[in-house]
Design an enzyme around this catalytic site. Sequence first.
Site, PDB file in Angstrom:
ATOM      1  N   ASP A  86       6.039  10.023  -3.836  1.00 26.24           N
ATOM      2  CA  ASP A  86       6.138   9.477  -2.326  1.00 26.24           C
ATOM      3  C   ASP A  86       7.404   9.368  -1.960  1.00 26.24           C
ATOM      4  OD1 ASP A  86       5.902   8.173   0.065  1.00 26.24           O
ATOM      5  OD2 ASP A  86       4.625   6.315  -0.809  1.00 26.24           O
ATOM      6  N   LYS A  97       8.520   9.275   7.804  1.00 26.04           N
ATOM      7  CA  LYS A  97       9.634   8.424   8.275  1.00 26.04           C
ATOM      8  C   LYS A  97      10.965   9.459   8.807  1.00 26.04           C
ATOM      9  CE  LYS A  97       9.089   3.746   6.179  1.00 26.04           C
ATOM     10  NZ  LYS A  97       8.403   3.713   5.048  1.00 26.04           N
ATOM     11  N   TYR A 122       5.206   0.575  -3.119  1.00 27.54           N
ATOM     12  CA  TYR A 122       4.589   0.308  -2.133  1.00 27.54           C
ATOM     13  C   TYR A 122       4.356   1.640  -1.381  1.00 27.54           C
ATOM     14  CZ  TYR A 122       3.889  -0.360   3.079  1.00 27.54           C
ATOM     15  OH  TYR A 122       3.529  -0.362   4.425  1.00 27.54           O
ATOM     16  N   TYR A 129       3.995  -6.874  11.280  1.00 28.34           N
ATOM     17  CA  TYR A 129       4.751  -7.648  10.245  1.00 28.34           C
ATOM     18  C   TYR A 129       5.502  -8.994  10.765  1.00 28.34           C
ATOM     19  CZ  TYR A 129       4.631  -3.589   7.196  1.00 28.34           C
ATOM     20  OH  TYR A 129       3.961  -2.449   6.310  1.00 28.34           O
TER      21      TYR A 129
HETATM   22  C1  LIG Z   1       7.023   3.180   4.891  1.00 26.07           C
HETATM   23  C2  LIG Z   1       6.284   3.769   3.720  1.00 26.07           C
HETATM   24  C3  LIG Z   1       5.146   4.261   3.689  1.00 26.07           C
HETATM   25  C4  LIG Z   1       4.111   4.152   4.862  1.00 26.07           C
HETATM   26  O1  LIG Z   1       4.671   4.847   5.805  1.00 26.07           O
HETATM   27  P1  LIG Z   1       4.180   4.422   7.359  1.00 26.07           P
HETATM   28  O2  LIG Z   1       4.485   5.564   8.394  1.00 26.07           O
HETATM   29  O3  LIG Z   1       4.559   3.298   7.692  1.00 26.07           O
HETATM   30  O4  LIG Z   1       2.433   4.607   7.281  1.00 26.07           O
HETATM   31  C5  LIG Z   1       4.501   4.930   2.450  1.00 26.07           C
HETATM   32  N1  LIG Z   1       5.351   4.880   1.366  1.00 26.07           N
HETATM   33  C6  LIG Z   1       6.578   4.570   1.280  1.00 26.07           C
HETATM   34  C7  LIG Z   1       7.461   4.737   0.109  1.00 26.07           C
HETATM   35  C8  LIG Z   1       7.029   4.019   2.275  1.00 26.07           C
HETATM   36  O5  LIG Z   1       8.600   3.462   2.299  1.00 26.07           O
END
Ligand SMILES: *Cc1c(COP(=O)(O)O)cnc(C)c1O
Length: 448
Positions: A255, A284, A149, A19
């Site tokens: 998600d 995360k 996202y 990024y």
């Molecule tokens: C960061 C993020 C992802 C992607 O995760 P990565 O480990 O960076 O591939 C997917 N969904 C959401 C909601 C995110 O914030």
Amino acid sequence: MNGVKSWIKRDLKNIWHPYTQMKDCGDTPLILIERAKGLKLYDNNGNFYYDTISSWWCNVHGHCHPAINRAIRRQLDSLEHVLFAGFTHKPAILLAERITAIAPRGLTKVFFSDNGSTAVETALKMSFQYWQNTGKCGKKKFISLDRGYHGDTIGAMSVSAVGLFNGIFKDMLFRSFKAPAPYCYRCPAGKTGKSCSFECVSGLEVILKKNASEIAALVLEPLVMAAGGMIIYPKDYLVRAAALAKKYNVHLIVDEVATGFGRTGKMFACDHVDIRPDFMCLSKGITAGYLPLGMTLTSDEIYDAFYDDAYKGKTFYHGHTYTANPISCASAVASLDVFQEEDTLRRVKGLIPFFSKRLEKFREIPIVGDVRHIGMIGAIELVKDKKTKEEFGIKERISPEIYKAGLKKSLILRPLGNVVYLFLPLCVKERELEYILDATQDVIEKFT
Ligand SMILES: *Cc1c(COP(=O)(O)O)cnc(C)c1O
């Protein structure tokens, strides 16, 4: 000082950062971090920075937490990695037990991967194959939210908002349906709080009504559309969207990659409401921000649709080399222990009223159009004109300037477009919080 400069030079010789417009690294030099403790990241010039964005939304209990460090060291001495087909290990078993025990009801099965994008891809592929395995072969598409996202791999990008980060790649992506985002400040239907009658939900229903026979799943970020600008939306939207998924027989994939593990004040954003998703994606914060790990949870019903004699072709042929890495799993289990031992969620609950009240005061600043908050996430949307909500253009370089001004105050502010946000590790103390909020206000006021 010279030492640092030469390290940065060596970095730029070989490394391409994520990024990042590498050309900007001249104007905004990379910062060489030597160590970290709690909320603070230290460079070797004696400067420190509050990790106000949790090192990209993953740090939970602070850096170098003694209990998590200990658990990782212990695991390292017995098993570092083993393939996860035909073999298993205790850290994965323990973690699966612990997560399914606290996940929304009905999510009993765990599929491991190694990041957030793969956790989402796994859910998409499982949902897709579920309908194939059960004879509803027309259900091959997905619906997601504008401004959503879900990651940077091709599948995850395909269900994310086009334009945000990935406009250039749009011809590589598969087509998916996009429903209006529940972005109240810039309501697509032009409504405000009082006049709102959930037009965005109707927008979702229109698409589902017409196309459900072709749609495998609805994918969304529960309560917080994070990368889309920390858009925090009403719980009622989530409840209604989940009900629509059920009504039209499409899976619900939540998600929780960003929202999981206490960010919203509860363990999962879904815990704020009573819904039963078919899939939940985690990553995360799962390892407290130590190591890569992804997880896709699903139900017995989905699992059972793949469970058959091998020759019938129902097997889920998907996996990643570092699936369920034992050190990652051990750190995830240790993080859940810390949640219990430090009573993290209760401590955070005590901080939220102060955080919210203080953030609301940002509304008085002339260039602040909107303030949003939930749990330890706060967002401040900057506008040129409060009345018209006119946005700052990219050429005005608000975001990089805020970033630089933040660093001078020991803050890490990386605005998403014109949205300045705080995404704080849950270990933040009230005194630190006060400083962070005051300093953030100073930074924003400078641009007024
Ligand atoms: C960061 C993020 C992802 C992607 O995760 P990565 O480990 O960076 O591939 C997917 N969904 C959401 C909601 C995110 O914030």
